[in-house]
Design an enzyme around this catalytic site. Structure first.
Site, PDB file in Angstrom:
ATOM      1  N   CYS A   2      27.743   4.790   9.385  1.00 47.76           N
ATOM      2  CA  CYS A   2      27.764   5.970  10.246  1.00 47.76           C
ATOM      3  C   CYS A   2      27.655   7.220   9.377  1.00 47.76           C
ATOM      4  O   CYS A   2      27.626   7.156   8.151  1.00 47.76           O
ATOM      5  CB  CYS A   2      29.054   6.024  11.069  1.00 47.76           C
ATOM      6  SG  CYS A   2      30.533   6.120  10.046  1.00 47.76           S
ATOM      7  N   CYS A   7      -4.482   6.522   7.733  1.00 47.65           N
ATOM      8  CA  CYS A   7      -5.724   5.851   7.323  1.00 47.65           C
ATOM      9  C   CYS A   7      -6.146   6.354   5.954  1.00 47.65           C
ATOM     10  O   CYS A   7      -5.500   7.224   5.356  1.00 47.65           O
ATOM     11  CB  CYS A   7      -6.845   6.067   8.346  1.00 47.65           C
ATOM     12  SG  CYS A   7      -7.483   7.749   8.380  1.00 47.65           S
ATOM     13  N   ASP A  64      -4.312  -6.536 -34.584  1.00 51.33           N
ATOM     14  CA  ASP A  64      -5.248  -6.700 -33.470  1.00 51.33           C
ATOM     15  C   ASP A  64      -5.249  -5.479 -32.556  1.00 51.33           C
ATOM     16  O   ASP A  64      -6.127  -5.353 -31.696  1.00 51.33           O
ATOM     17  CB  ASP A  64      -4.887  -7.932 -32.631  1.00 51.33           C
ATOM     18  CG  ASP A  64      -4.993  -9.224 -33.421  1.00 51.33           C
ATOM     19  OD1 ASP A  64      -5.885  -9.301 -34.288  1.00 51.33           O
ATOM     20  OD2 ASP A  64      -4.189 -10.139 -33.190  1.00 51.33           O
ATOM     21  N   CYS A  67      -6.394  10.111   5.288  1.00 47.63           N
ATOM     22  CA  CYS A  67      -5.146  10.812   4.966  1.00 47.63           C
ATOM     23  C   CYS A  67      -4.898  10.745   3.460  1.00 47.63           C
ATOM     24  O   CYS A  67      -4.498  11.738   2.839  1.00 47.63           O
ATOM     25  CB  CYS A  67      -3.963  10.178   5.704  1.00 47.63           C
ATOM     26  SG  CYS A  67      -4.075  10.253   7.487  1.00 47.63           S
ATOM     27  N   CYS A 116      30.188   7.677   6.601  1.00 46.06           N
ATOM     28  CA  CYS A 116      29.898   6.975   5.336  1.00 46.06           C
ATOM     29  C   CYS A 116      29.045   7.857   4.427  1.00 46.06           C
ATOM     30  O   CYS A 116      29.295   7.968   3.223  1.00 46.06           O
ATOM     31  CB  CYS A 116      29.169   5.664   5.608  1.00 46.06           C
ATOM     32  SG  CYS A 116      30.106   4.464   6.569  1.00 46.06           S
ATOM     33  N   ASP A 157      -8.868 -13.940 -31.517  1.00 46.44           N
ATOM     34  CA  ASP A 157      -8.268 -13.955 -32.848  1.00 46.44           C
ATOM     35  C   ASP A 157      -7.798 -15.376 -33.150  1.00 46.44           C
ATOM     36  O   ASP A 157      -7.303 -16.074 -32.269  1.00 46.44           O
ATOM     37  CB  ASP A 157      -7.098 -12.978 -32.886  1.00 46.44           C
ATOM     38  CG  ASP A 157      -6.409 -12.969 -34.235  1.00 46.44           C
ATOM     39  OD1 ASP A 157      -7.093 -12.733 -35.240  1.00 46.44           O
ATOM     40  OD2 ASP A 157      -5.192 -13.223 -34.276  1.00 46.44           O
TER      41      ASP A 157
END
Length: 902
Positions: free
Chosen positions: A181, A106, A782, A109, A184, A579
């Site tokens: 797995c 929430c 600018d 936290c 891997c 501008d």
């Protein structure tokens, strides 16, 4: 004259530059100040000798560091944070970090993490976005490290991992497809660990992710990804989609488990089984649910209380413990004989809250779906052209300067420039524009756009994190990870929410049991209902989810908001300074008037004008030639062209002497101008440039030119005025010319003859009147005004400096997107207010109902398990409400404008 140079650490953008300049100019005796963001210094001039101490003190009070010498890591031209950081942030921060969080339940936290990390020495700013589950951190790398931050998060009881931060070289976190797995994962760890310069490798099979640390001088992302692909797996830079998907899957599994265990408890109430079977069977199943699916609430409550805070888990843990504990004691006969038990309450409470958490995880995933989809657009493989041979390679291996082939229907793998071929490119993923754009050799293309109908050979100019797509993703992530000012109210309420609810639960029990003389079990159940119906989560999700969806809607329309606060602030603008050149106008001259004298046709005047001007590179000359070509006029040849500086041109066309230039050129060559003086005065009065033509001493006529107003500019101004904004045009043109353009567009006012360096002061003048000011621009001159304005809106087709300085970037360069961005900001702010209203309303109405206020008059009470369901669904309703904002995207398209009040 005295001069002093101060090193200033902590400037991150043009707004910081403006703040340093204003701070120093406010000091006694200071005449001028020149601030360099690149060199991290301010040069101060004064008539009298300068004292460094008071100037340094003033800058430090403004939030900057003023060391005697510039630290090595901030010297040179490195700008680590750019302008995506909050301009008001303390300037102590020299680095920025994003951490992906797990374990929050929430808004309290989020507050715990924020407070804990912000307390570390060297941390300037820590912002946690509960909905996005991100910590955005600004810190001094000399005082605190990323490891220290992660360790602090872990000590608070939460989990964090680094996102891919461009400012943290040597670290990489990435998704992995194809793992099945543990073998891997081991294969990948071994392959990556063997790379030179690799210091650590971590492969997470459950999350399908890898995290590595390496020496950036020996390794880079391309080589790491190549190593992953070499052993048969597919890497990607999608940051947190895998983690969010995992969270949703885990919530679903726990939901199914708790539902399977809870359902028999409900059935025991109706099935013809013995009392003993029903009692002990319910006790056993409730115990299983309590300490398996319910364990997360106890863990979260313990973490929260250990950090001297109180979150939603505290309320849930109190509620389920009270229901389960009372029923268990009754079952063991410790509360007397024939005492009622309600194991179903605790079990169903856990099930319903798990149901809400699953829906919440899914909804939060949808809130960031647009960004995830954008991340997945970059093609995984590309066709590298080596000589005449095409070689299929992973996109991650491409480098700037490589040539790639893109066939029809394929996505462009890199940012680059077309070398060969012609085609139409669908750029809607970047610009939001549905119409394809024609591309030819010399044109630039953007990675992840779609080649529609022709084979292209492209030279890569930017790859990986340097591409436009990566920059857009990073910008939107920054905005989604930021916290809007309106969130402060919800944060303040959340911080005291749980203790107040606990007090209300105790009062509920006391009033019913001691004052109303109700049965113990009745009062006890109402107190439990109060605990579990209260929901601080809805308050925590109200603002960030709306910001996430709003920024994604803007992204789909080519409108990029750099910070969450911008979405809120843009809706409150009162004055908009626009501008003129390049923003309201095309920024190029066009022929607007052809005024031939009697006996000369318009086409003849235009043909002769184009003939003489074709030999010049002046913008006015190019405009005349372009108009002649557009009209299909045959341009005669010219010889003996002579340029007369400050006056015009002279040449021979078809044997005659032709003059083109200002009135003085023609007068000095004996050409009478009386017949066109009226036209000349009229055109000059409205600010148009004029070219007078004469042949063999006889006047031919006038060509009038002006900077063309964008076709959509007038519509935009009218829509802005209907939104209630005061529109002011800013230009360096003469007042008469500026007022003519302003009248054509229907503007409220005009600021004319404004020098480039005066634009920023103009913004400050309007701000001094107490109004919220926006500035729209596209040029490098600018940039100071964009930085000074409350909201700077940069036209995407303008310079990189303007886009870097602006708070909003309009990628398409469409002036109409100014009005659309304001409408989207208002719609998003309205959604935030709506969410907060319902979140507050839910708690204000729900808690009294749970406390039994309707029971005396209507006989209505709320069972604790249904109070828990209401609590769970309240968070989901807030997120769902934010998701409805996605439907507003169609109203940001030109064909779906609708009313400005939408």
């Amino acid at each position: 004259m005295s001069q002093l140079t101060l090193f200033v650490v902590g400037m991150t953008c043009q707004k910081c530059v403006a703040k340093v300049r204003d701070t120093l100019l406010a000091q006694a005796g200071v005449r001028t100040v020149e601030v360099s963001l690149q060199q991290r210094q301010a040069v101060v001039e004064a008539d009298d000798p300068l004292d460094r101490a008071p100037l340094a003190k003033a800058l430090m009070a403004a939030g900057f560091q003023v060391p005697e010498t510039l630290p090595p890591q901030v010297s040179g031209s490195e700008t680590s944070i750019a302008s995506t950081t909050e301009s008001a942030a303390p300037a102590l921060a020299e680095a920025e970090l994003t951490v992906l969080l797990q374990g929050m339940t929430c808004a309290n936290c989020a507050g715990t993490i924020e407070k804990g990390v912000a307390g570390l020495p060297g941390v300037a700013k820590a912002v946690v976005n509960f909905a996005a589950e991100r910590l955005k951190l600004q810190f001094d790398p000399e005082q605190v490290s990323a490891e220290t931050v992660l360790a602090k998060i872990a000590s608070l009881g939460y989990r964090g991992r680094l996102a891919n931060n461009p400012e943290q070289p040597g670290r990489l976190s990435f998704g992995i497809s194809g793992m099945h797995c543990a073998s891997c994962a081991q294969t990948l760890e071994k392959a990556l660990g063997a790379l030179p310069g690799m210091s650590s490798v971590s492969i997470n099979l459950a999350e399908d992710r890898g995290s590595v640390r390496f020496d950036p001088e020996l390794l880079d992302q391309q080589r790491i990804f190549a190593a992953v692909e070499a052993v048969g797996y597919l890497p990607s830079l999608a940051n947190d989609s895998a983690a969010q998907s995992l969270e949703a899957r885990l919530q679903l599994r726990w939901l199914i488990f708790s539902a399977v265990c809870s359902l028999p408890i409900m059935l025991f109430m109706f099935l013809p089984v013995s009392h003993a079977v029903a009692l002990y069977g319910s006790a056993f199943l409730a115990t299983v649910v309590q300490f398996s699916a319910g364990r997360t609430f106890y863990r979260g409550a313990w973490i929260s209380l250990r950090n001297r805070a109180a979150n939603m888990d505290v309320l849930v843990a109190l509620g389920i413990s009270a229901a389960y504990g009372y029923s268990l004691l009754a079952t063991l006969g410790m509360l007397g004989g024939d005492t009622e038990v309600f194991f179903e309450t605790s079990a169903m409470l856990i099930t319903f809250i798990r149901f809400g958490k699953w829906l919440e995880a899914r909804a939060k995933g949808k809130a960031s779906a647009a960004l995830k989809a954008l991340l997945q657009l970059q093609p995984a493989r590309a066709r590298l052209l080596l000589g005449e041979e095409e070689r299929d390679v992973p996109s991650g291996q491409l480098q700037a300067g490589d040539r790639v082939v893109v066939r029809p229907g394929e996505r462009v793998p890199v940012d680059g420039q077309v070398l060969e071929g012609r085609s139409a490119i669908d750029e809607s993923m970047v610009t939001g524009e549905s119409l394809p754009v024609d591309k030819a050799p010399g044109d630039s293309v953007t990675g992840a756009t779609i080649n529609q109908n022709g084979r292209l050979v492209i030279e890569a100019t930017a790859v990986g994190e340097a591409t436009v797509l990566a920059q857009i993703v990073r910008m939107v992530e920054e905005a989604q990870g930021d916290k809007a000012p309106i969130q402060r109210l919800a944060d303040a309420v959340s911080s005291v929410f749980v203790p107040v609810v606990c007090v209300i639960a105790l009062l509920t029990f006391g009033v019913w049991y001691f004052l109303a003389q109700a049965e113990f079990l009745f009062a006890f159940k109402l107190a439990i209902a109060v605990l579990v119906i209260a929901c601080p989560c809805a308050l925590g999700l109200a603002t960030p989810t709306a910001i996430m969806v709003g920024s994604a809607v803007g992204l789909s329309a080519g409108i990029l908001f750099k910070r969450a606060s911008v979405l809120e602030q843009v809706s409150r603008l009162q004055v908009l300074l626009l501008d003129k050149t390049g923003t309201l106008t095309e920024g190029r001259f066009v022929v607007t008037d052809l005024r031939p004298v009697a006996g000369v046709a318009e086409n003849e005047l235009l043909a002769l004008a184009a003939a003489i001007e074709s030999g010049s590179s002046h913008p006015l000359a190019r405009a005349v030639v372009e108009r002649a070509r557009q009209d299909g006029v045959v341009i005669p040849g010219s010889v003996d062209l002579e340029e007369i500086p400050g006056f015009g041109l002279r040449c021979r066309v078809e044997g005659g002497l032709l003059l083109a230039g200002n009135p003085r050129l023609l007068s000095e060559n004996g050409v009478a101008l009386e017949s066109i003086e009226t036209d000349l005065e009229r055109l000059s009065a409205v600010g148009k440039s004029v070219i007078l033509l004469a042949r063999d001493g006889q006047l031919l006529g006038i060509v009038g030119l002006a900077d063309a107003v964008k076709p959509e500019a007038r519509e935009t101004v009218q829509r802005l005025r209907r939104l209630g904004l005061t529109t002011i045009m800013v230009t360096g043109d003469r007042r008469l010319a500026a007022e003519a353009v302003a009248a054509e567009l229907g503007l409220d006012g005009v600021e004319a003859e404004v020098l480039p360096g005066e634009k920023r002061q103009l913004v400050k003048r309007y701000q001094a009147e107490g109004r919220l000011v926006g500035m729209v621009g596209d040029g490098i001159n600018d940039a100071p005004a964009l930085a000074q304005a409350d909201i700077g809106i940069a036209i995407g087709s303008g310079t990189d400096v303007a886009k870097e300085t602006g708070d909003i970037v309009l990628v398409k360069g469409d002036i109409r997107d100014v009005e659309r961005s304001i409408r989207l900001g208002r719609k998003t702010l309205g959604k935030i207010k709506q969410n907060l209203f319902w979140a507050f309303c839910y708690n204000i109405v729900g808690i009294p109902i749970a406390a039994g206020v309707l029971y005396p008059s209507l006989g209505v009470i709320l069972r604790p398990e249904f109070a828990g369901l209401a609590m769970a669904l309240s968070s989901v309703s807030v997120v769902t409400s934010s998701l409805l904002l996605r439907g507003y995207a169609r109203k940001l398209r030109p064909e779906g404008e609708g009313s400005v009040d939408d």
